[in-house]
Design a protein around this motif. Structure first.
Motif, PDB file in Angstrom:
ATOM      1  N   UNK A 101      -2.677   0.399  -2.236  1.00 30.53           N
ATOM      2  CA  UNK A 101      -2.317  -0.027  -0.786  1.00 30.53           C
ATOM      3  C   UNK A 101      -2.215  -1.497  -0.834  1.00 30.53           C
ATOM      4  N   UNK A 102      -1.019  -2.067  -0.667  1.00 31.78           N
ATOM      5  CA  UNK A 102      -0.823  -3.300  -0.520  1.00 31.78           C
ATOM      6  C   UNK A 102      -1.684  -4.024   0.329  1.00 31.78           C
ATOM      7  N   UNK A 103      -2.121  -5.315   0.372  1.00 31.89           N
ATOM      8  CA  UNK A 103      -2.445  -6.172   1.290  1.00 31.89           C
ATOM      9  C   UNK A 103      -1.693  -7.251   1.718  1.00 31.89           C
ATOM     10  N   UNK A 104      -1.565  -7.858   2.827  1.00 35.62           N
ATOM     11  CA  UNK A 104      -2.002  -6.846   3.960  1.00 35.62           C
ATOM     12  C   UNK A 104      -1.439  -5.553   4.236  1.00 35.62           C
ATOM     13  N   UNK A 105      -1.921  -4.646   4.806  1.00 34.60           N
ATOM     14  CA  UNK A 105      -1.686  -3.336   5.177  1.00 34.60           C
ATOM     15  C   UNK A 105      -0.523  -3.310   6.102  1.00 34.60           C
ATOM     16  N   UNK A 106       0.747  -3.723   5.903  1.00 33.94           N
ATOM     17  CA  UNK A 106       2.012  -3.311   6.635  1.00 33.94           C
ATOM     18  C   UNK A 106       3.285  -2.761   5.817  1.00 33.94           C
ATOM     19  N   UNK A 107       3.894  -2.601   6.891  1.00 35.31           N
ATOM     20  CA  UNK A 107       5.256  -2.035   6.253  1.00 35.31           C
ATOM     21  C   UNK A 107       5.849  -2.797   5.303  1.00 35.31           C
ATOM     22  N   UNK A 108       6.104  -4.315   5.982  1.00 37.09           N
ATOM     23  CA  UNK A 108       6.623  -5.209   5.066  1.00 37.09           C
ATOM     24  C   UNK A 108       6.244  -5.579   3.804  1.00 37.09           C
ATOM     25  N   UNK A 109       4.741  -5.585   3.592  1.00 32.90           N
ATOM     26  CA  UNK A 109       4.226  -5.832   2.428  1.00 32.90           C
ATOM     27  C   UNK A 109       4.457  -4.762   1.765  1.00 32.90           C
ATOM     28  N   UNK A 110       4.507  -3.318   2.127  1.00 36.05           N
ATOM     29  CA  UNK A 110       4.604  -2.280   1.099  1.00 36.05           C
ATOM     30  C   UNK A 110       5.925  -2.428   0.340  1.00 36.05           C
ATOM     31  N   UNK A 111       6.957  -2.832   1.327  1.00 35.68           N
ATOM     32  CA  UNK A 111       8.535  -2.819   0.940  1.00 35.68           C
ATOM     33  C   UNK A 111       8.673  -3.873  -0.287  1.00 35.68           C
ATOM     34  N   UNK A 112       7.822  -4.867  -0.109  1.00 36.48           N
ATOM     35  CA  UNK A 112       7.806  -6.088  -1.266  1.00 36.48           C
ATOM     36  C   UNK A 112       7.079  -6.095  -2.201  1.00 36.48           C
TER      37      UNK A 112
END
Length: 757
Positions: A101-112
């Protein structure tokens, strides 16, 4: 049955201008656009099981009853492991995924998140697959959803192995998905995330174009996708009875007319509700062949099947059927527009019948001159040579015969007006479905037709032109009551006795009583039991019922009071390979051995009654010489070949006569057993001409008598209304009684000994 031996003349191929097989918009415009697939989150695995055999059977049934849009969804079932099911409901805790789970836990962080891109880029392409795309931020909405599984790691090899184990799986999509840790709702509209590694299975190809699912919102939680890779299997499942496929990509066959300027296109179907499966089109091809054989039309030898998309969304598997194989150079059709919709082709394959590719042949143009030779034509109206005790000797007997076809074994083709008066033609293509439809009225309905279809006057007319032999097809149900069979078992023997007693006692006719059908089905045709039935083969239960039918025929002969007047024909046009029907490939080596063993059993049973009763072996289009090694020379056998020109490639009315004499001479070269032409008729493939009928009839009657032990015309009575190429209807070329009434058929004596060969 009206089948054929093909002419062997070779010819150069010349093609007319191409005429495209355009999409049938009346069919496809009504096909619903599939809904986007939502991969569930309340389980770690869901597999859609696909039964290809059940789907193919559904296609066959649909084609036989004239349907063209065929839903096969009943051939798929969903299976989910109960141990992985998770509770759904507002704020219900969901299982944690295996990905980071990427940090911060946001959709944009996940995509990048670079780890996702690295995993996707480093993933190996599994053996047997091609990578369709790499590291996209979207998953697929492709054709034929077959389920998914959550993986413990981003493992393309494991995903491929799971796909390989799923029937119909053609491709898989591997990706990371940002999912909610709780079921979003009031009080937890945007919960923390968990990362699932999803492996999704599809029954069609993956492309960047159908990788169009970038995620969704669930309440305020944003589901997104990263590291999405797509892989497509390099092969598709083979189609039984057909060669390895040719791949056309995003184009379909745009076939020209054949070398005789005739269309080879036989029709289209579209399949929905399942994965891409070439066997569905093969099933349609075989069913169309069965239907066309029944109607004396060209059979299916080639099909082109592909995924059809509307506005870039796959809506079904399209299937075009042809009577001839076309090369990949004719794959030029890319689609069309209709009503503001754009239809396109993808994943296109072509398959040829492995038995007969349907090569076009132009007719021979040999000049035919009727001989004025002093040789006298054989007369078949005189007394016939016999063996001791009055039994006939087929080595010296000359049959001038007619079939009583369509009488005790009903065929829609030859009695369509009556058939339409008692049932729907399209939903009752054979006697089996007719009886299923009529229920308790099947027996009374059929018996009324037995009584009216022909009578003593029919026999009188046949005798008036020298007919001395009747070949009478029956169903096995005339002799034995087989459990589960829909065929009528009743008083057929009484009708048979009334006609045969009259023919024998009044005119001294010889009778060939035949089993056109055998329990379980002998050739997938209406005459073999029912369309798409072939369970006589390799089934000892059905074999034993067939022997019971043979025993019943022998009992009938013994009780007839005219035991010397009979030949028994225990099988007709057997085929365990429908795509090859009408050629030597229609019966496999295994099938031939099964048939030979059955015939030897019939010979043994017949010998126990009286070995002087001949047994007729229908050659199943293998040729007389093929069967010689299977039987002892002492067996009282006669080989029955069927010769038709209505389906012979490139056969024109004006060129048939020279072919007849050559073919008869060729058949006569097999000498271990006597040879007989059990079925023949006047219809040809092209340019049927009413004025040519007498020459074609006289030539065949003469040739079969000159070179072999005679023949029997198919059939005495036909009411067929089907149009032929050229002049008239099938009745004009198939009905012996009508041909007598029109002056086409006359006694041989009327031609003053003319030698037609």
């Amino acid at each position: 049955m009206r089948s054929f031996i093909l002419l062997s003349a070779a010819a150069a191929l010349t093609l007319a201008s191409p005429v495209p097989q355009e999409l049938d918009f009346s069919l496809i415009d009504t096909v619903e656009t599939p809904s986007n697939v939502t991969v569930p989150t309340n389980t770690d695995e869901l597999i859609v099981s696909y039964d290809s055999d059940a789907a193919a059977a559904a296609v066959q049934t649909s084609v036989l009853t004239g349907q063209t849009e065929i839903d096969i969804s009943n051939s798929t079932t969903n299976s989910t492991s109960s141990s992985t099911l998770r509770r759904r409901g507002t704020c219900a805790v969901q299982a944690s995924g295996s990905g980071p789970v990427p940090s911060p836990d946001t959709a944009s962080s996940f995509l990048s998140y670079s780890a996702f891109a690295s995993a996707a880029s480093a993933a190996a392409t599994p053996s047997g697959y091609t990578q369709a795309f790499k590291n996209l931020n979207a998953s697929n909405n492709a054709y034929g959803y077959l389920g998914f599984t959550n993986l413990a790691s981003y493992d393309s090899e494991k995903c491929a192995s799971k796909c390989n184990a799923i029937s119909g799986c053609a491709s898989f999509n591997l990706y990371f998905e940002r999912d909610p840790s709780k079921d979003p709702g009031t009080g937890c509209e945007d919960p923390s995330s968990t990362t699932n590694i999803k492996c999704v299975f599809w029954g069609g190809p993956l492309t960047t174009a159908n990788a169009n699912n970038a995620g969704q919102y669930r309440s305020k939680f944003q589901v997104v996708i990263a590291g999405s890779n797509g892989y497509v299997n390099n092969t598709i499942e083979p189609a039984d009875g057909f060669t390895s496929p040719s791949y056309y990509g995003n184009t379909a066959i745009d076939a020209p007319n054949d070398c005789n300027d005739k269309s080879t296109f036989l029709g289209s179907q579209v399949f929905t509700g399942g994965p891409f499966d070439a066997n569905l089109c093969a099933a349609a091809c075989n069913a169309q062949s069965a239907t066309n054989l029944k109607a004396n039309k060209p059979t299916c030898k080639f099909f082109n099947t592909y995924i059809l998309s509307r506005n870039n969304v796959a809506i079904g598997q399209y299937c075009n059927l042809y009577s001839q194989t076309w090369a990949s150079s004719y794959a030029t059709y890319k689609g069309s527009n209709s009503g503001g919709n754009k239809y396109t082709v993808s994943y296109s394959y072509g398959f040829s019948s492995s038995a007969d590719a349907g090569t076009c042949k132009k007719p021979t143009t040999s000049t035919w001159v009727i001989s004025s030779a002093t040789a006298t034509a054989s007369s078949t109206a005189t007394a016939q040579p016999t063996t001791s005790g009055g039994f006939i000797n087929w080595k010296t007997f000359q049959a001038n015969g007619a079939n009583l076809g369509g009488w005790l074994e009903k065929e829609q083709t030859h009695d369509p007006i009556w058939w339409a008066s008692v049932a729907n033609l399209s939903t009752t293509p054979d006697e089996w479905t007719l009886c299923q439809t009529l229920g308790d009225q099947c027996g009374p309905t059929l018996e009324a037709r037995y009584a009216s279809f022909l009578n003593h006057s029919t026999i009188d007319q046949l005798a008036s032109v020298g007919v001395n032999t009747l070949r009478i097809p029956t169903t096995y149900a005339a002799w034995v009551n087989v459990p589960g069979s829909a065929l009528y078992h009743g008083n057929q023997q009484q009708y048979l006795k009334a006609i045969t007693d009259y023919a024998i006692n009044t005119y001294g006719m010889h009778i060939i009583v035949g089993l056109h059908s055998l329990p379980g089905g002998v050739n997938n045709l209406d005459i073999g039991e029912a369309l798409m039935h072939d369970d006589f083969f390799y089934n000892t239960t059905n074999l034993n019922y067939a022997y019971e039918a043979v025993d019943a025929i022998l009992d009938f002969i013994k009780a007839s009071g005219n035991m010397t007047s009979w030949t028994i024909g225990p099988i007709n046009e057997a085929s365990d390979n429908l795509p090859g029907f009408g050629t030597s490939a229609g019966l496999t080596d295994k099938g031939a051995q099964w048939v030979a063993d059955y015939i030897n059993g019939v010979v043994s049973r017949t010998a126990k009654v009286d070995s002087r009763i001949p047994v007729m072996v229908q050659d199943c289009f293998k040729g007389a010489s093929f069967w010689e090694p299977y039987f002892d020379a002492s067996a009282n056998l006669v080989i029955d070949s069927h010769v038709y020109y209505f389906a012979a490639a490139g056969t024109y009315s004006q060129y048939v006569a020279p072919a007849v004499c050559g073919q008869a001479s060729s058949i006569s070269l097999a000498t271990k057993f006597p040879n007989f032409i059990g079925e023949w008729a006047l219809q040809v493939m092209f340019n049927n001409n009413l004025s040519d009928r007498q020459l074609i009839f006289n030539t065949q009657r003469y040739a079969w008598s000159k070179y072999v032990s005679g023949g029997s015309f198919w059939t005495a009575v036909s009411y067929s209304t089907a149009l032929v190429d050229g002049q008239g209807t099938q009745r004009d070329y198939w009905s012996y009684i009508d041909l007598i009434n029109e002056g086409v058929i006359k006694p041989e004596s009327a031609f003053n000994g003319t030698a037609f060969c």
